[in-house]
Write an enzyme that holds these catalytic residues in place. Structure first.
Site, short mmCIF file in Angstrom:
data_model
loop_
_atom_site.label_atom_id
_atom_site.label_comp_id
_atom_site.label_asym_id
_atom_site.label_seq_id
_atom_site.Cartn_x
_atom_site.Cartn_y
_atom_site.Cartn_z
N TYR A 116 0.81 -1.22 0.00
CA TYR A 116 0.00 0.00 0.00
C TYR A 116 0.85 1.28 0.00
O TYR A 116 0.74 2.09 -0.91
CB TYR A 116 -0.95 0.00 1.20
CG TYR A 116 -1.89 -1.19 1.18
CD1 TYR A 116 -2.85 -1.30 0.18
CD2 TYR A 116 -1.79 -2.21 2.11
CE1 TYR A 116 -3.69 -2.40 0.12
CE2 TYR A 116 -2.64 -3.31 2.06
CZ TYR A 116 -3.58 -3.40 1.06
OH TYR A 116 -4.41 -4.48 0.99
N PRO A 129 -11.26 0.38 -2.40
CA PRO A 129 -12.53 -0.16 -2.87
C PRO A 129 -13.70 0.80 -2.62
O PRO A 129 -13.65 1.64 -1.72
CB PRO A 129 -12.73 -1.42 -2.02
CG PRO A 129 -11.43 -1.65 -1.35
CD PRO A 129 -10.76 -0.34 -1.23
N HIS A 352 -7.30 1.54 1.70
CA HIS A 352 -7.10 0.14 2.03
C HIS A 352 -6.00 -0.16 3.04
O HIS A 352 -5.99 -1.23 3.67
CB HIS A 352 -6.79 -0.60 0.72
CG HIS A 352 -7.26 -2.00 0.67
ND1 HIS A 352 -7.19 -2.84 1.75
CD2 HIS A 352 -7.79 -2.73 -0.32
CE1 HIS A 352 -7.66 -4.03 1.41
NE2 HIS A 352 -8.03 -3.99 0.16
N SER A 563 -12.29 -11.08 -5.06
CA SER A 563 -12.46 -11.13 -3.62
C SER A 563 -13.92 -11.33 -3.25
O SER A 563 -14.81 -10.75 -3.87
CB SER A 563 -11.99 -9.81 -3.01
OG SER A 563 -12.00 -9.92 -1.62
N1 COA Z 1 -21.08 -28.34 1.85
C1 COA Z 1 -22.05 -27.56 2.38
N2 COA Z 1 -21.84 -26.30 2.81
C2 COA Z 1 -20.60 -25.80 2.69
C3 COA Z 1 -19.55 -26.54 2.12
C4 COA Z 1 -19.82 -27.88 1.70
N3 COA Z 1 -18.87 -28.64 1.17
N4 COA Z 1 -18.44 -25.78 2.13
C5 COA Z 1 -18.78 -24.60 2.67
N5 COA Z 1 -20.08 -24.60 3.02
C6 COA Z 1 -20.83 -23.55 3.69
C7 COA Z 1 -20.06 -22.94 4.85
O1 COA Z 1 -20.30 -23.66 6.04
C8 COA Z 1 -20.63 -21.53 4.90
O2 COA Z 1 -21.91 -21.58 5.51
P1 COA Z 1 -22.70 -20.23 6.00
O3 COA Z 1 -23.31 -19.61 4.80
O4 COA Z 1 -23.72 -20.75 6.92
O5 COA Z 1 -21.68 -19.36 6.66
C9 COA Z 1 -20.86 -21.21 3.46
O6 COA Z 1 -20.99 -22.46 2.78
C10 COA Z 1 -19.75 -20.40 2.84
O7 COA Z 1 -18.55 -21.14 2.80
P2 COA Z 1 -17.54 -20.98 1.58
O8 COA Z 1 -18.28 -20.59 0.38
O9 COA Z 1 -16.68 -22.19 1.48
O10 COA Z 1 -16.67 -19.71 1.92
P3 COA Z 1 -16.14 -19.10 3.27
O11 COA Z 1 -17.26 -18.39 3.95
O12 COA Z 1 -15.36 -20.10 4.04
O13 COA Z 1 -15.18 -17.99 2.68
C11 COA Z 1 -13.14 -17.08 1.98
C12 COA Z 1 -14.02 -18.31 1.98
C13 COA Z 1 -11.86 -17.36 1.24
C14 COA Z 1 -13.85 -15.94 1.27
C15 COA Z 1 -12.86 -16.69 3.45
O14 COA Z 1 -12.17 -17.72 4.10
C16 COA Z 1 -12.01 -15.47 3.59
O15 COA Z 1 -10.80 -15.56 3.75
N6 COA Z 1 -12.64 -14.28 3.58
C17 COA Z 1 -11.96 -13.03 3.71
C18 COA Z 1 -11.71 -12.45 2.36
C19 COA Z 1 -11.29 -11.02 2.47
O16 COA Z 1 -10.58 -10.62 3.35
N7 COA Z 1 -11.79 -10.25 1.51
C20 COA Z 1 -11.62 -8.86 1.46
C21 COA Z 1 -10.31 -8.44 0.95
S1 COA Z 1 -10.21 -6.69 1.04
#
Ligand code: COA
Length: 635
Positions: A116, A129, A352, A563
């Protein structure tokens, strides 16, 4: 912006969604719990340094889908040399491990600096963003001000939780997350420098700031938002004060000082010195920098068809539309700017360096919920001091800088192509039914859409949160994998059986989820490689050959920078591409639909935001159809 490093540089058993406490507005605990934040933070693990050999192996695997065989062979030779016993890799690894023993987080300060503060492109589009909220119901200035007063009160309500250390802790995969970013977003600001910038946070200064800045018609005002006894002003008080501000700035200023913050950082660094040479300007700038946040009251935008509302609002939030529209009605160095337009448009823009999207969105979720329930009582306090207009003396040098800034901002605004779409057919619900990670499913749809457009795979960045670790920021999930490449190459091949395609889809989704688990547990490759490179610089060694290898540059040339930023509110975050021939894609997967913001540059013939946005929707539908008509594989 999440791929900024591109220019500089343990699987867990179950999927791990972010878990936020369900209540947003209540309870805001009125009692301070001193030391709670500190003891929570101290209980968090520190970020590990992954094993060298593991990173080297994973690096080669990550290159496979995006490099040709000859280049890959060359890189393998370099990597073997790098990691051999007694070699440079081992030395740097030891240096990093030592750093990790000493520091609270071996990466974060480096990361903020390199990704940054030393990054010199304008923060606008290239780093900060925007966030688009659903259109509000008002359509005139009276409604705008009424809403904005509630919004300010909502932010102050959230701030009480920060000040009192009563913010509910968030969890991911059952593990508590670092909460430090929440303490960095209010009362802070980026300061331009000649070669590198800095960030100041005034939240801990004594006395802490009591004012916000409001900008209307390109004119800045200092608005004290606490009363004499220290309690936040009421919605009615704020309403009166905002009316006064609008009355005091009925016409746009001919000198939109805020547009200077849209400049290339080196140019702004110089222009900043010109600006603050004048003591009046210095005082006004300092008031903006110290303020709790900025509220931008925009005029109405030119009317357009309803279908393009969200895309237009996204450019308003991301860059303000150029000097003829709202770009001068901002201070883009301010960490947090809320934007409310007369036509019901509403959103935010954030700088950011201090934080990632999720804490910002959590704050905004709270604020939106607050605005829904907050009631104006109709009885403002008897006498409130008039908000202070911040004066600026526009010297000839500053005037010249303003003209340069207007021109470069207008060029950038014309170049950015932004498409916001709502994919209405399904959301997280469908992948979940098929026992697939929704995020991985969406990422594979993006891979397929990109491949269909360009018949190749590209280096793809998805942000992964490192907040399971103390002061953790992000690492990269590399969505283009050998498994995703096999899937996208097969998908439209009429010779392949559907059963095989389904198996390849399941493989690709699993590979993605597995890389996600690796990344969020601090075992991904990108920040480790960056750390090794920076460690070489720290030890004044020459840059190891693996980092001057064209394959490394290719791996960091993220033509897809993506993202996920989930929220309770039906909003979407948006950002620009991180390379000239790339796409920026941000998405918010809700239970039954997904909001996408896709960006590209008009100056690149190869990319087209609307085409990719259509492509990802088609890919999602096609993947669902494949699942519906094909029995589950035996994987
Ligand atoms: N079967 C059924 N459900 C599942 C599943 C499976 N195999 N895998 C995941 N799910 C469910 C999860 O339990 C979760 O349930 P919820 O809606 O009740 O919370 C949901 O599906 C979402 O999971 P998933 O899609 O795998 O994603 P996640 O929420 O784990 O997110 C990332 C993944 C990478 C986005 C997250 O770990 C992350 O790091 N986020 C931060 C990103 C960030 O900082 N962004 C901004 C940058 S400025």
């Amino acid at each position: 912006m999440w791929g900024i490093c591109s220019r500089t540089a343990v699987g867990m058993a179950k999927a791990c969604g972010f878990v936020r406490p369900h209540h947003f507005v209540k309870p805001v605990c009125g009692t301070r719990v001193s030391g709670r934040y500190r003891s929570h933070q101290q209980g968090l693990p520190t970020l590990p340094v992954p094993p060298l050999q593991q990173t080297c192996e994973r690096y080669i695997a990550a290159l496979e889908p995006i490099t040709d065989v000859a280049d890959l062979q060359h890189t393998k030779t370099l990597v073997e040399e790098f990691q051999k016993a007694g070699g440079i890799g081992e030395r740097l690894q030891k240096g990093l491990e030592q750093r990790a023993r000493r520091a609270e987080n071996w990466l974060s300060d480096w990361w903020v600096q390199v990704a940054y503060l030393e990054y010199r492109m304008p923060v606008v589009v290239h780093s900060s963003p925007g966030l688009v909220l659903p259109r509000m119901t008002f359509s005139d200035q009276a409604g705008q001000i009424r809403f904005a007063a509630k919004l300010i009160a909502g932010v102050l309500d959230f701030k009480t939780m920060i000040d009192n250390e009563t913010l509910p802790v968030e969890y991911m995969g059952g593990k508590p997350l670092c909460m430090s970013q929440y303490y960095e977003v209010l009362s802070s600001c980026r300061i331009p420098g000649l070669k590198t910038d800095s960030v100041v946070n005034h939240a801990k200064s004594s006395p802490p700031p009591r004012h916000i800045t409001v900008v209307h018609n390109f004119q800045f005002f200092e608005l004290d938002v606490y009363s004499g006894d220290g309690s936040p002003l009421t919605v009615d008080d704020l309403h009166v004060q905002l009316q006064r501000i609008c009355r005091a700035s009925p016409e746009p200023s001919a000198e939109p000082v805020g547009i200077l913050t849209t400049m290339h950082r080196d140019a702004w660094g110089k222009a900043y010195l010109n600006l603050i040479k004048d003591p009046t300007n210095k005082d006004s700038v300092s008031t903006i920098q110290r303020s709790i946040f900025t509220l931008c009251l925009d005029g109405a935008r030119p009317p357009g068809p309803e279908q393009t509302y969200r895309s237009n609002a996204a450019t308003q939030m991301l860059h303000g539309g150029g000097s003829q529209q709202h770009s001068g009605n901002r201070w883009f160095d301010k960490t947090l700017q809320f934007i409310v337009g007369e036509d019901g448009s509403c959103g935010a823009n954030y700088e950011h360096a201090p934080a990632e999207g999720p804490p910002i969105v959590a704050l905004i979720d709270h604020v939106v919920e607050f605005t829904r329930t907050a009631e104006a009582k109709g009885s403002p306090a008897a006498s409130l001091p008039e908000p202070r207009k911040l004066p600026f003396n526009i010297t000839p040098d500053v005037q010249t800088d303003l003209e340069v800034a207007k021109r470069s901002m207008n060029t950038l605004a014309h170049d950015l192509d932004m498409k916001v779409v709502v994919f209405e057919h399904f959301g997280k619900n469908v992948p979940k039914t098929y026992k697939m990670s929704p995020d991985a499913f969406i990422q594979m749809a993006l891979q397929l859409a990109y491949y269909r457009l360009l018949r190749r795979c590209c280096a793809t960045y998805e942000s992964a949160s490192l907040r399971m670790f103390r002061r953790g920021r992000t690492d990269t999930i590399r969505s283009a994998s050998s498994a995703s490449a096999a899937f996208v190459r097969a998908f439209d091949d009429p010779v392949r059986q559907n059963s095989e395609k389904r198996e390849l889809l399941e493989n690709a989704v699993k590979a993605h989820r597995s890389y996600t688990n690796i990344a969020v547990s601090g075992q991904a490759i990108d920040r480790h490689l960056l750390g090794l490179k920076l460690q070489a610089a720290e030890e004044k060694l020459s840059v190891p050959a693996i980092f001057t290898d064209p394959a490394y540059a290719k791996a960091l040339h993220y033509q897809l920078s993506t993202s996920q930023v989930p929220s309770k509110t039906d909003c979407v975050m948006c950002f620009g591409p991180v390379v000239p021939n790339g796409y920026g894609v941000c998405y918010n997967p809700m239970e039954d639909h997904v909001n996408f913001a896709v960006s590209s540059f008009n100056s690149c013939q190869e990319t087209d935001a609307a085409r990719l946005a259509r492509g990802v929707q088609d890919a999602l539908l096609d993947m669902k159809t494949l699942l519906e008509k094909t029995p589950k594989s035996r994987l």
